[in-house]
Design an enzyme around this catalytic site. Sequence first.
Site, PDB file in Angstrom:
ATOM      1  N   LYS A   1      18.791  35.974 115.411  1.00 57.03           N
ATOM      2  CA  LYS A   1      17.626  35.507 114.652  1.00 57.03           C
ATOM      3  C   LYS A   1      16.442  35.415 115.609  1.00 57.03           C
ATOM      4  CE  LYS A   1      15.806  31.795 111.824  1.00 57.03           C
ATOM      5  NZ  LYS A   1      16.095  30.604 111.017  1.00 57.03           N
TER       6      LYS A   1
ATOM      7  N   ARG B   1       7.992  29.121 105.501  1.00 53.98           N
ATOM      8  CA  ARG B   1       7.708  27.762 105.977  1.00 53.98           C
ATOM      9  C   ARG B   1       6.674  27.096 105.082  1.00 53.98           C
ATOM     10  NH1 ARG B   1       7.649  29.182 112.479  1.00 53.98           N
ATOM     11  NH2 ARG B   1       9.827  29.879 112.561  1.00 53.98           N
TER      12      ARG B   1
ATOM     13  N   LYS C   1      18.126  38.993 111.575  1.00 52.57           N
ATOM     14  CA  LYS C   1      16.969  38.488 110.841  1.00 52.57           C
ATOM     15  C   LYS C   1      15.749  38.481 111.745  1.00 52.57           C
ATOM     16  CE  LYS C   1      15.416  34.259 108.706  1.00 52.57           C
ATOM     17  NZ  LYS C   1      15.701  32.884 108.483  1.00 52.57           N
TER      18      LYS C   1
HETATM   19  C1  PBG Z   1      15.268  27.888 108.884  1.00 56.46           C
HETATM   20  C2  PBG Z   1      15.132  29.198 108.206  1.00 56.46           C
HETATM   21  C3  PBG Z   1      13.982  29.990 108.217  1.00 56.46           C
HETATM   22  C4  PBG Z   1      14.215  31.067 107.381  1.00 56.46           C
HETATM   23  C5  PBG Z   1      15.511  30.939 106.882  1.00 56.46           C
HETATM   24  N1  PBG Z   1      16.083  29.755 107.417  1.00 56.46           N
HETATM   25  C6  PBG Z   1      12.679  29.766 108.871  1.00 56.46           C
HETATM   26  C7  PBG Z   1      12.596  29.511 110.301  1.00 56.46           C
HETATM   27  O1  PBG Z   1      13.521  29.762 111.083  1.00 56.46           O
HETATM   28  O2  PBG Z   1      11.558  29.026 110.696  1.00 56.46           O
HETATM   29  C8  PBG Z   1      13.209  32.140 107.096  1.00 56.46           C
HETATM   30  C9  PBG Z   1      13.385  32.939 105.872  1.00 56.46           C
HETATM   31  C10 PBG Z   1      12.211  33.731 105.470  1.00 56.46           C
HETATM   32  O3  PBG Z   1      11.169  33.809 106.148  1.00 56.46           O
HETATM   33  O4  PBG Z   1      12.323  34.332 104.390  1.00 56.46           O
HETATM   34  N2  PBG Z   1      16.378  27.560 109.550  1.00 56.46           N
END
Ligand code: PBG
Length: 331
Positions: A204, A214, A257
């Site tokens: 990630k 967010r 991701k």
């Molecule tokens: C948080 C999380 C995030 C997303 C999924 N789980 C945001 C982040 O890490 O700040 C992002 C998903 C998206 O942007 O569609 N744990």
Amino acid sequence: MSDKLNFSSRPRRNRKNPAVRGLIRETVLQTEDLIYPLFLHSDDSDVALESMPDCHRWSLRGLVEEVGRARDVGVNSVVLFPAIPEELKTSKAEECYNPDGLVPAAIRVIKEEYPDISVITDVALDPYNSDGHDGVVEVDSKGELHVVNDETVSILCKQALCHAEAGADIVAPSDMMDGRIAEIRRSLDLGNFETVSIMSYAAKYASAYYGPFRGALDSAPKAGDKKTYQMDPANHREAVREAKLDEAEGADILMVKPAGPYLDIISKIRAESDLPLAAYQVSGEYLMIKSASKDGWIDESKVAMESLIGIKRAGADMILTYFAKKIAGML
Ligand code: PBG
């Protein structure tokens, strides 16, 4: 002299009509490949999200109805993201393992109505944490902020267990703390949830593409950024290392991701691991397609479909995408 040249190889023969093109097609997207991310809140009304067109913060009732509509077109899996009221957020994110909290309630209502839907939950502290980080924050004497690894992992274990108790099929740790897959696996097994799967956000990245998400959850970090736990977009060997660690720790499914800008990472991890691989087409990827198609500059459905085929072709077995319901309806 005729115009006819004597090529021995004419690849166009394999593209001459739809039937032949169908025969040689290498990548097929099926509704079974799609995982539908859904936002929810504890209000009674469904609120359309300005930052993410056609997405909503669902009430529990609205959530179940949307799951039903997605199921009608063949989407069998959903992943839940809660928006938690500011007054329930704390520095240790206790609300994330409240058995009467929003996510456990949502799992129960979905399972009651649609026991065949696989419910995936996000395991991370950011929606519950008053700091907006995925882990517990400590500030040192110089005022510098630290996201504390091991204490966070203990909380994530409680959160995963709480989701399992409510009936989750798969828990998906998205926090990027070290060692959390092993610890969560151990906690689930000790709690007699050895059949609950772990989908690990293995690679990630610290991505600007998460911006609209967010906004949707009011979950942006209050201070600092996520670069001490999420990965540097410049790295690929590190992604393989993370994937191998999570596999060794007991992950059932790995994830990359974001997806579109990281197709090389998907293809690399595909080559290095035999585990099923998921890719998350994140909010910024979605919004870019949505906004470019708003005034007809690009064709939304065709570009969305092509983006998902590309992610699958790179090596993903399944895709988390906000287009899930729409694309399933087209397949
Ligand atoms: C948080 C999380 C995030 C997303 C999924 N789980 C945001 C982040 O890490 O700040 C992002 C998903 C998206 O942007 O569609 N744990």
